[in-house]
Design a protein around this motif. Sequence first.
Motif, PDB file in Angstrom:
ATOM      1  N   GLY A 207       3.175  16.134 -18.668  1.00  0.00           N
ATOM      2  CA  GLY A 207       2.703  16.867 -17.381  1.00  0.00           C
ATOM      3  C   GLY A 207       2.163  15.928 -17.107  1.00  0.00           C
ATOM      4  N   GLY A 208       0.180  15.454 -18.442  1.00  0.00           N
ATOM      5  CA  GLY A 208      -0.073  14.560 -17.433  1.00  0.00           C
ATOM      6  C   GLY A 208       0.098  13.070 -16.852  1.00  0.00           C
ATOM      7  N   TYR A 209       1.224  12.497 -17.688  1.00  0.00           N
ATOM      8  CA  TYR A 209       1.311  11.295 -16.739  1.00  0.00           C
ATOM      9  C   TYR A 209       1.699  11.315 -15.208  1.00  0.00           C
ATOM     10  N   HIS A 210       2.608  12.069 -15.482  1.00  0.00           N
ATOM     11  CA  HIS A 210       3.282  12.409 -14.530  1.00  0.00           C
ATOM     12  C   HIS A 210       2.028  12.622 -13.510  1.00  0.00           C
ATOM     13  N   MET A 211       1.332  13.533 -13.841  1.00  0.00           N
ATOM     14  CA  MET A 211       0.047  13.667 -12.557  1.00  0.00           C
ATOM     15  C   MET A 211      -0.149  11.749 -12.190  1.00  0.00           C
ATOM     16  N   THR A 212      -0.660  11.639 -13.673  1.00  0.00           N
ATOM     17  CA  THR A 212      -1.885   9.667 -13.663  1.00  0.00           C
ATOM     18  C   THR A 212       0.084   9.324 -12.604  1.00  0.00           C
ATOM     19  N   ASP A 213       0.437   9.568 -12.306  1.00  0.00           N
ATOM     20  CA  ASP A 213       2.146   8.092 -12.304  1.00  0.00           C
ATOM     21  C   ASP A 213       1.653   8.548 -10.844  1.00  0.00           C
ATOM     22  N   LEU A 214       1.264   9.339  -9.950  1.00  0.00           N
ATOM     23  CA  LEU A 214       0.980   9.796  -8.255  1.00  0.00           C
ATOM     24  C   LEU A 214       0.285   8.456  -7.487  1.00  0.00           C
ATOM     25  N   GLN A 215      -0.969   8.322  -8.733  1.00  0.00           N
ATOM     26  CA  GLN A 215      -1.504   7.228  -8.930  1.00  0.00           C
ATOM     27  C   GLN A 215      -1.734   5.940  -8.799  1.00  0.00           C
ATOM     28  N   SER A 216      -0.468   5.729  -9.497  1.00  0.00           N
ATOM     29  CA  SER A 216      -0.295   4.512  -9.941  1.00  0.00           C
ATOM     30  C   SER A 216      -0.039   3.260  -9.268  1.00  0.00           C
ATOM     31  N   GLY A 217       0.325   2.716  -9.975  1.00  0.00           N
ATOM     32  CA  GLY A 217       0.504   1.285  -9.046  1.00  0.00           C
ATOM     33  C   GLY A 217       1.329   0.756  -8.253  1.00  0.00           C
ATOM     34  N   LEU A 218       2.899   1.583  -8.807  1.00  0.00           N
ATOM     35  CA  LEU A 218       4.016   1.651  -8.205  1.00  0.00           C
ATOM     36  C   LEU A 218       3.863   2.821  -7.019  1.00  0.00           C
ATOM     37  N   MET A 219       3.573   4.213  -7.678  1.00  0.00           N
ATOM     38  CA  MET A 219       3.193   4.819  -6.938  1.00  0.00           C
ATOM     39  C   MET A 219       2.628   4.967  -5.996  1.00  0.00           C
ATOM     40  N   HIS A 220       1.371   4.480  -6.289  1.00  0.00           N
ATOM     41  CA  HIS A 220       1.050   4.599  -4.906  1.00  0.00           C
ATOM     42  C   HIS A 220       1.076   4.794  -3.353  1.00  0.00           C
ATOM     43  N   ASN A 221       2.091   3.633  -2.593  1.00  0.00           N
ATOM     44  CA  ASN A 221       2.272   3.914  -1.447  1.00  0.00           C
ATOM     45  C   ASN A 221       3.581   4.582  -1.361  1.00  0.00           C
ATOM     46  N   LEU A 222       4.476   5.129  -2.035  1.00  0.00           N
ATOM     47  CA  LEU A 222       5.656   6.250  -1.487  1.00  0.00           C
ATOM     48  C   LEU A 222       5.383   7.199  -1.703  1.00  0.00           C
ATOM     49  N   GLN A 223       3.807   7.909  -0.997  1.00  0.00           N
ATOM     50  CA  GLN A 223       3.515   8.783  -0.772  1.00  0.00           C
ATOM     51  C   GLN A 223       2.533   9.063   0.089  1.00  0.00           C
ATOM     52  N   SER A 224       2.046   9.580   0.780  1.00  0.00           N
ATOM     53  CA  SER A 224       0.877   9.976   1.699  1.00  0.00           C
ATOM     54  C   SER A 224      -0.247  10.111   0.372  1.00  0.00           C
ATOM     55  N   GLN A 225      -1.535  10.516   0.940  1.00  0.00           N
ATOM     56  CA  GLN A 225      -2.452  11.198  -0.224  1.00  0.00           C
ATOM     57  C   GLN A 225      -1.718  12.266  -0.027  1.00  0.00           C
ATOM     58  N   THR A 226      -1.817  13.403   0.916  1.00  0.00           N
ATOM     59  CA  THR A 226      -1.907  14.899   1.032  1.00  0.00           C
ATOM     60  C   THR A 226      -0.552  15.040   0.221  1.00  0.00           C
ATOM     61  N   ASP A 227       0.478  14.271   0.614  1.00  0.00           N
ATOM     62  CA  ASP A 227       1.598  14.346  -0.343  1.00  0.00           C
ATOM     63  C   ASP A 227       1.210  15.022  -1.890  1.00  0.00           C
ATOM     64  N   ARG A 228       0.523  13.610  -2.099  1.00  0.00           N
ATOM     65  CA  ARG A 228       0.174  13.299  -3.675  1.00  0.00           C
ATOM     66  C   ARG A 228      -0.208  14.346  -4.606  1.00  0.00           C
ATOM     67  N   GLU A 229      -1.342  14.977  -3.649  1.00  0.00           N
ATOM     68  CA  GLU A 229      -2.705  15.842  -4.108  1.00  0.00           C
ATOM     69  C   GLU A 229      -2.247  17.351  -3.556  1.00  0.00           C
ATOM     70  N   HIS A 230      -0.525  18.012  -3.595  1.00  0.00           N
ATOM     71  CA  HIS A 230       0.523  18.792  -2.767  1.00  0.00           C
ATOM     72  C   HIS A 230       1.231  18.648  -4.490  1.00  0.00           C
ATOM     73  N   MET A 231       1.685  17.492  -4.718  1.00  0.00           N
ATOM     74  CA  MET A 231       2.265  17.413  -6.147  1.00  0.00           C
ATOM     75  C   MET A 231       1.491  17.395  -7.354  1.00  0.00           C
ATOM     76  N   TYR A 232       0.228  16.938  -6.666  1.00  0.00           N
ATOM     77  CA  TYR A 232      -0.734  17.301  -8.308  1.00  0.00           C
ATOM     78  C   TYR A 232      -0.826  18.794  -8.451  1.00  0.00           C
ATOM     79  N   ARG A 233      -1.115  19.406  -7.333  1.00  0.00           N
ATOM     80  CA  ARG A 233      -1.502  20.861  -7.479  1.00  0.00           C
ATOM     81  C   ARG A 233       0.022  21.416  -7.725  1.00  0.00           C
ATOM     82  N   MET A 234       0.938  21.365  -7.736  1.00  0.00           N
ATOM     83  CA  MET A 234       2.160  21.858  -8.567  1.00  0.00           C
ATOM     84  C   MET A 234       2.660  21.735 -10.076  1.00  0.00           C
ATOM     85  N   LEU A 235       2.115  20.202  -9.500  1.00  0.00           N
ATOM     86  CA  LEU A 235       2.129  20.593 -12.101  1.00  0.00           C
ATOM     87  C   LEU A 235       0.572  20.389 -12.929  1.00  0.00           C
TER      88      LEU A 235
END
Length: 423
Positions: free
Chosen positions: A135-163
């Motif tokens: 769960g922690g890995y998936h949360m940090t993936d959202l702000q990782s080098g590979l994932m940072h440009n695949l979602q908007s910051q808003t979508d990342r925050e929504h995904m983080y809130r669910m995880l």
Amino acid sequence: MHTHKTDSPPLESFFHIVRSIPGAAREVWRGKQAAWQASNQLRHPLRDLAWQSDVAQSLQEEVERLLPGTESAATRHARSAIVCEEDCIILEEIHRLTAEHNRSNITRTAAYLECYEQYPELHWALLAHMVSRNGGYHMTDLQSGLMHNLQSQTDREHMYRMLERCNALIFQDAYPQLLLYMNSRRLGRSCFHLLPHFHISGFMTAFWERFWLERCSSLLSVALIINEQNYIESRVVQHPYFKKEVLSKPAFHLHNLAGLNHIVFPLGRGKGLTGRVIEHFGKLDERIMFGKSLYAMLFGTQQVLTQVLEFARSVPHRGSRAEYWPGLFTAHEEHAGKNEFYSKELLELEWLPEGQRLYSPELLAVWQDTPYEPITRQDWLQSRDCLGHLTAPRRPWLFEMSHEHRYGLLKTAAAHDAKTLLH
């Protein structure tokens, strides 16, 4: 993560991605072969899960008597109202400890391992520790080098809130149960009449009372898996906010496509990975079957249990994937590669050189604690639908995941590279 422009023009970079496709296909085939061989080697010796079918059937009948409309359902809350002074002290202390350790994914994950270390018959606590790491890995993936440009910051925050919500809710429900068992051991008497004071489903009472008498670890673990997945079903998976802002969004399906639905149990730092892939997070039955499969893999194979436990004890959880693959990831952004494109290097190199590794931050460096609305207190046990899952966990045949996990990383890199080209 900030990147610098490379000298390669966009068209040349595009052809790099296209040329990598045949190599990626070969990697998939080689990976499947290697996974079968490694799984076969890890499978022996097997551990007896000591499943008791007769006890499971007896407990199923007890649970059926707790369904709404039965006499037992009407009386169980009245019975829970009777507490002594010592019980009041226990209740207050468990409330305090649960709030203290439910601050973040980091504190929850550590608390689970501490429970298992004190009482190794609590198999579920080690399983929860390893799943919570993911769960922690998936949360940090959202702000990782590979994932940072695949979602908007808003979508990342929504995904983080669910995880984060799933992680926090399961802990809030399960940790008091574990602490009640630990208090029962300390006092030499059952404390499970206090379960309703923590709004624990009536489903769990019979399992804990039988566990107190017989220590049937596999049966309790399956019950907890069923309980926790039902607990988050209405509160997260079917919640209108998460259905609208996360589960229905294309970005959520991108995570599955990229292999970020992997749950990996490292066999050591920089070594192999075991685990499973959950295809449909939104399906309750599949999540329960998935949890049972992970449990059977972890406690049904001696090599996996020994090596995973050694990793858990020796590598503190901070949420960075550098914890298990330091040859590919770094938790320090200043030490990460500054490339715009990653798929070519990941296809050609097993490990990335120092200074060119992927940025996988520690959790507390990129996410802060999140407040939530009050939690609904209804008991999820409303029908006998859950009882079909009270069956023996089955060990998976294919569970070594090093190659599949790396291929998921390659797909994520390809998506990152393609998005970079389009912008």
